[in-house]
Design a protein around this motif. Structure first.
Motif, PDB file in Angstrom:
ATOM      1  N   HIS A   9      31.283  38.089 -23.262  1.00 34.85           N
ATOM      2  CA  HIS A   9      30.479  36.932 -23.672  1.00 34.85           C
ATOM      3  C   HIS A   9      29.532  36.546 -22.543  1.00 34.85           C
ATOM      4  O   HIS A   9      29.952  36.340 -21.406  1.00 34.85           O
ATOM      5  N   THR A  10      28.244  36.454 -22.865  1.00 34.30           N
ATOM      6  CA  THR A  10      27.233  35.978 -21.926  1.00 34.30           C
ATOM      7  C   THR A  10      26.443  34.872 -22.614  1.00 34.30           C
ATOM      8  O   THR A  10      26.527  34.710 -23.837  1.00 34.30           O
ATOM      9  N   PRO A  11      25.650  34.106 -21.879  1.00 31.63           N
ATOM     10  CA  PRO A  11      24.838  33.077 -22.516  1.00 31.63           C
ATOM     11  C   PRO A  11      23.852  33.616 -23.546  1.00 31.63           C
ATOM     12  O   PRO A  11      23.365  32.861 -24.398  1.00 31.63           O
ATOM     13  N   SER A  12      23.572  34.929 -23.487  1.00 29.19           N
ATOM     14  CA  SER A  12      22.610  35.500 -24.436  1.00 29.19           C
ATOM     15  C   SER A  12      23.279  36.208 -25.606  1.00 29.19           C
ATOM     16  O   SER A  12      22.587  36.733 -26.481  1.00 29.19           O
ATOM     17  N   GLY A  13      24.613  36.234 -25.644  1.00 29.96           N
ATOM     18  CA  GLY A  13      25.288  36.887 -26.756  1.00 29.96           C
ATOM     19  C   GLY A  13      26.589  37.533 -26.340  1.00 29.96           C
ATOM     20  O   GLY A  13      27.049  37.377 -25.204  1.00 29.96           O
TER      21      GLY A  13
ATOM     22  N   VAL B 229      33.192  46.002 -25.002  1.00 28.10           N
ATOM     23  CA  VAL B 229      33.191  46.936 -23.872  1.00 28.10           C
ATOM     24  C   VAL B 229      34.513  47.697 -23.854  1.00 28.10           C
ATOM     25  O   VAL B 229      35.580  47.097 -23.985  1.00 28.10           O
ATOM     26  N   THR B 230      34.449  49.003 -23.697  1.00 30.02           N
ATOM     27  CA  THR B 230      35.623  49.817 -23.365  1.00 30.02           C
ATOM     28  C   THR B 230      35.242  50.658 -22.165  1.00 30.02           C
ATOM     29  O   THR B 230      34.341  51.496 -22.238  1.00 30.02           O
ATOM     30  N   MET B 231      35.932  50.434 -21.051  1.00 31.66           N
ATOM     31  CA  MET B 231      35.526  51.041 -19.792  1.00 31.66           C
ATOM     32  C   MET B 231      36.139  52.428 -19.599  1.00 31.66           C
ATOM     33  O   MET B 231      37.186  52.747 -20.162  1.00 31.66           O
ATOM     34  N   ARG B 232      35.485  53.226 -18.778  1.00 29.11           N
ATOM     35  CA  ARG B 232      36.013  54.533 -18.388  1.00 29.11           C
ATOM     36  C   ARG B 232      36.905  54.416 -17.163  1.00 29.11           C
ATOM     37  O   ARG B 232      37.663  55.340 -16.846  1.00 29.11           O
ATOM     38  N   LEU B 233      36.824  53.297 -16.453  1.00 27.24           N
ATOM     39  CA  LEU B 233      37.645  53.080 -15.266  1.00 27.24           C
ATOM     40  C   LEU B 233      39.061  52.693 -15.672  1.00 27.24           C
ATOM     41  O   LEU B 233      39.310  52.327 -16.821  1.00 27.24           O
ATOM     42  N   TYR B 234      39.984  52.714 -14.703  1.00 26.51           N
ATOM     43  CA  TYR B 234      41.397  52.484 -14.997  1.00 26.51           C
ATOM     44  C   TYR B 234      41.882  51.205 -14.326  1.00 26.51           C
ATOM     45  O   TYR B 234      41.614  50.965 -13.149  1.00 26.51           O
ATOM     46  N   GLY B 235      42.599  50.382 -15.091  1.00 32.73           N
ATOM     47  CA  GLY B 235      43.205  49.182 -14.534  1.00 32.73           C
ATOM     48  C   GLY B 235      42.535  47.901 -15.000  1.00 32.73           C
ATOM     49  O   GLY B 235      41.309  47.812 -15.073  1.00 32.73           O
ATOM     50  N   GLU B 236      43.366  46.895 -15.307  1.00 32.50           N
ATOM     51  CA  GLU B 236      42.842  45.626 -15.814  1.00 32.50           C
ATOM     52  C   GLU B 236      42.020  44.884 -14.769  1.00 32.50           C
ATOM     53  O   GLU B 236      41.175  44.046 -15.111  1.00 32.50           O
TER      54      GLU B 236
ATOM     55  N   ALA C 162      23.668  41.204 -14.058  1.00 34.41           N
ATOM     56  CA  ALA C 162      22.727  41.835 -14.988  1.00 34.41           C
ATOM     57  C   ALA C 162      22.118  40.821 -15.947  1.00 34.41           C
ATOM     58  O   ALA C 162      20.922  40.889 -16.268  1.00 34.41           O
ATOM     59  N   HIS C 163      22.930  39.875 -16.428  1.00 27.45           N
ATOM     60  CA  HIS C 163      22.398  38.825 -17.307  1.00 27.45           C
ATOM     61  C   HIS C 163      21.327  38.017 -16.580  1.00 27.45           C
ATOM     62  O   HIS C 163      20.255  37.742 -17.144  1.00 27.45           O
ATOM     63  N   GLU C 164      21.609  37.644 -15.353  1.00 27.40           N
ATOM     64  CA  GLU C 164      20.651  36.850 -14.590  1.00 27.40           C
ATOM     65  C   GLU C 164      19.351  37.613 -14.381  1.00 27.40           C
ATOM     66  O   GLU C 164      18.273  37.005 -14.295  1.00 27.40           O
TER      67      GLU C 164
ATOM     68  N   ALA D 250      23.277  41.181 -23.739  1.00 24.62           N
ATOM     69  CA  ALA D 250      24.710  41.463 -23.798  1.00 24.62           C
ATOM     70  C   ALA D 250      24.965  42.886 -24.279  1.00 24.62           C
ATOM     71  O   ALA D 250      25.845  43.585 -23.755  1.00 24.62           O
ATOM     72  N   ASP D 251      24.208  43.335 -25.280  1.00 18.20           N
ATOM     73  CA  ASP D 251      24.395  44.696 -25.792  1.00 18.20           C
ATOM     74  C   ASP D 251      24.041  45.743 -24.732  1.00 18.20           C
ATOM     75  O   ASP D 251      24.742  46.751 -24.577  1.00 18.20           O
ATOM     76  N   GLU D 252      22.951  45.524 -24.004  1.00 20.51           N
ATOM     77  CA  GLU D 252      22.562  46.461 -22.946  1.00 20.51           C
ATOM     78  C   GLU D 252      23.625  46.524 -21.851  1.00 20.51           C
ATOM     79  O   GLU D 252      23.980  47.600 -21.355  1.00 20.51           O
TER      80      GLU D 252
END
Length: 471
Positions: free
Chosen positions: A269-273, A277-284, A297-299, A304-306
Motif C-alpha cells: 500500500h502506497t499513497p498512490s495505490g 508483491v511476491t519476492m524472489r528473496l528469502y525471509g520475512e 520509489a514512491h517519493e 504502486a504497480d511499477e
C-alpha cells in the motif's frame, strides 16, 4: 565519471601537477584505487597502506593507459600531488556530484543496508539509469569512488552510508549531499564502539539532518516501527515519509505471508495505490526492506504497480547475503556469511525456519563482533532463539562467543544432540559432511572476520557431482 581535464582536477583537489606534459588531457575512464582496474583514461588513486603502497604501482597503471595518478608524492609519471589523498578523493566526488543532474538517495541503518540498497537500485533502475554502491563499499573511500562512477546520463545515484562513530555520516553526506535520506533501523551493530543505541541513533540521524528542506525537494524516509528512527523526524526540515507495519505508515504491507520456499508475499500500500508483491528473496525480514525501497520509489514518482513489479523481479546483487543454492542431492545451502549482528542473525534464523518446514534444518553460526558488554547476552539470545524456532541442529563455530551461543541453546532446553560446539570452520565442514541428508537446509552466518563462507563453499563443492543449481 564525467570527463575532466587533469588541470581541472588539480584545481578541484588543491593539488599540483607533476610530470604532466599536457594538463588538458582528460580523465575519461573510471577513478580506481586497485591498480588492476586501471585502463585507458582512468585516474588511479594511490593510497599508502600498512602492507601495500599504491604509489609503487604508478608506472604500471600509466602503462596500462591511466591518464594520471592522484598521489601524495611525485612518482615519476603524470601525477596530481596532494597533501591528503583521501581528502582529495572526497573533494573530487563532491565536485562531480554537484555537476550531475542525478537525484542522490542515501541510506543507513544498523541492519539490512546492503540488501535494501540493492532493492532500491533495482526498483529505480527499472525506470532510469541508476548508479549504486557495489557490495558494502560505504565508507569514506568506497562512497566517493562509487559517486565518481556516475555519468551525465545517470538519473539516480543510490549510496549506502556506514558509520563507526558520531560524525561519520555527517562527513559522508557532506561529500555526496543527498536529496532523499532513508534510515532503516537502530540496532546493536557496532554497539561496542558507539556505547549504546542512543548514540547509534545520534549517528544515524545525521543523515536526515543533512537533507534539504521539503520546499527544496528534501525527503526523509523513516521506519515507523522503530521508535528511535521515527523520532528523527524532529531532526529534519525535509518532508517525512513513514514506512512499516504501523497504521500510520505512508507505505505499508498487508497480508504478509511466506511461500513454501520461504519467500515473502504481501499487498503493498502506497499513497498512490496498492499492488501485490511476491519476492524472489528469502525471509520475512525483507518485507521491511522492500517497504523502505517502495517508500523511496514512491517519493521519486513511481506508481504502486511499477514498484510492486520491480520488487517482485528483484534479486540479490551482493554475495553471501541469504545466497540460496540447492545441491544436486537436494541439500539447500543458505550462505549468509558476509556479516552478522543480533538483528540480522535472528532474521536469518526465522528465514531458515520458514524455508525448512518439514525438513531438517542446520544453523552453522559464529561470532557476532563489536557488541562490547552486550556480547554475552546477545549470543545467548541467538542460541535460545534457535531452540524456540525448532532448528534441528545448532553448530556453534569458534571460541568464546560460539560457546555462548551453545550455552543459550542449552539453557533453553537443548540438552541432547540438538546443539554442538566445534573449534573451527573445518571441524564444522567435517561434521556436516558426515551427517547431512538429502533435503536438509543449512544456514551459515557469522561476522565477516570469522570467514564462515568457507563452510558454505565447501558444502557446495562436496555436493557438486554435477553442476550446482543456484536459484
Amino acid at each position: 565519471m564525467i570527463a575532466l581535464s587533469l588541470a581541472e582536477i588539480a584545481e578541484v583537489v588543491g593539488g599540483k601537477t607533476h610530470d604532466i606534459p599536457d594538463p588538458s588531457v582528460r580523465v575519461t575512464g573510471p577513478v580506481v584505487r586497485d591498480s588492476r582496474e586501471a585502463g585507458p583514461g582512468s585516474l588511479f588513486v594511490a593510497f599508502a597502506g600498512e602492507r601495500v603502497d599504491g604509489h609503487d604501482y604508478a608506472a604500471a597503471v600509466v602503462e596500462a593507459g591511466a591518464a594520471a595518478v592522484l598521489a601524495s608524492r611525485p612518482v615519476g609519471v603524470p601525477a596530481i600531488v596532494v597533501d591528503d589523498v583521501q581528502a582529495a578523493l572526497g573533494a573530487l566526488a563532491r565536485h562531480v556530484v554537484g555537476r550531475l543532474g542525478a537525484t542522490l538517495v542515501a541510506l543507513t541503518g544498523s541492519a539490512g543496508k546492503t540488501s535494501t540498497k540493492d532493492l532500491i537500485a533495482q526498483v529505480l533502475g527499472s525506470t532510469a539509469p541508476t548508479v549504486f554502491t557495489p557490495g558494502s563499499l560505504n565508507n569514506e573511500i568506497g562512497l566517493p569512488l562509487t559517486a565518481l562512477t556516475a555519468t551525465g546520463d545517470t538519473r539516480f545515484l543510490v549510496l549506502e552510508m556506514g558509520a563507526r562513530g558520531i560524525g561519520h555520516i555527517r562527513y559522508l553526506a557532506g561529500l555526496t549531499p543527498p536529496k532523499v535520506g532513508l534510515v532503516l533501523n537502530v540496532g546493536s551493530a557496532h554497539i561496542g564502539e558507539f556505547g549504546g543505541r542512543e548514540q547509534i541513533a545520534q549517528a544515524k540521524g545525521e543523515l536526515v539532518e543533512a537533507l534539504p528542506p521539503a520546499g527544496e525537494g528534501g525527503a526523509a524516509v523513516l521506519n515507523a516501527d522503530d521508535p528511535l528512527v521515527r523520532a528523527m523526524a524532529s531532526r529534519t526540515k525535509a518532508k517525512v515519509i513513514l514506512f512499516g507495519e504501523s497504521d500510520e505508515a505512508d507505505v505499508r504491507a498487508e497480508n504478509v505471508r511466506l511461500t513454501d520456499s520461504g519467500q515473502p508475499s504481501f499487498r503493498l500500500h502506497t499513497p498512490s495505490g496498492a499492488s501485490d508483491v511476491t519476492m524472489r528473496l528469502y525471509g520475512e525480514h525483507h518485507v521491511s526492506n522492500a517497504l523502505a525501497a517502495a517508500a523511496v520509489a514512491h517519493e521519486l514518482g513511481m506508481s504502486a504497480d511499477e514498484i510492486a513489479r520491480a520488487l517482485s523481479e528483484a534479486g540479490s546483487l551482493s554475495r553471501w547475503r541469504m545466497e540460496v543454492t540447492e545441491r544436486p542431492d537436494g541439500v539447500t545451502v543458505v550462505n549468509d556469511a558476509y556479516n552478522a549482528n543480533p538483528e540480522s542473525m535472528k532474521a536469518a534464523l526465522r528465514a531458515l525456519a520458514a524455508m525448512g518446514r518439514g525438513r531438517r534444518t542446520w544453523a552453522v553460526l559464529g561470532r557476532m563482533a563489536e557488541l562490547g558488554d552486550e556480547a554475552l547476552a546477545e549470543h545467548d539470545a541467538v542460541g535460545r532463539l534457535a531452540v524456540r524456532l525448532n532448528v534441528s541442529k545448532l553448530v556453534a563455530v569458534g571460541g568464546r562467543e560460539a560457546a555462548w551461543l551453545q550455552l543459550g541453546a542449552y539453557n533453553e532446553g537443548s540438552w541432547g544432540e540438538e546443539s554442538v560446539h566445534v573449534s573451527d570452520a573445518q571441524a564444522a565442514v567435517d561434521l556436516l559432511r558426515s551427517e547431512l541428508r538429502p533435503g536438509d537446509v543449512v544456514l551459515v552466518k557469522a561476522s565477516r572476520s570469522v570467514g564462515l563462507e568457507s563452510v558454505a563453499q565447501a558444502l557446495l563443492e562436496t555436493g557438486a557431482e554435477g553442476e550446482v543449481a543456484a536459484r
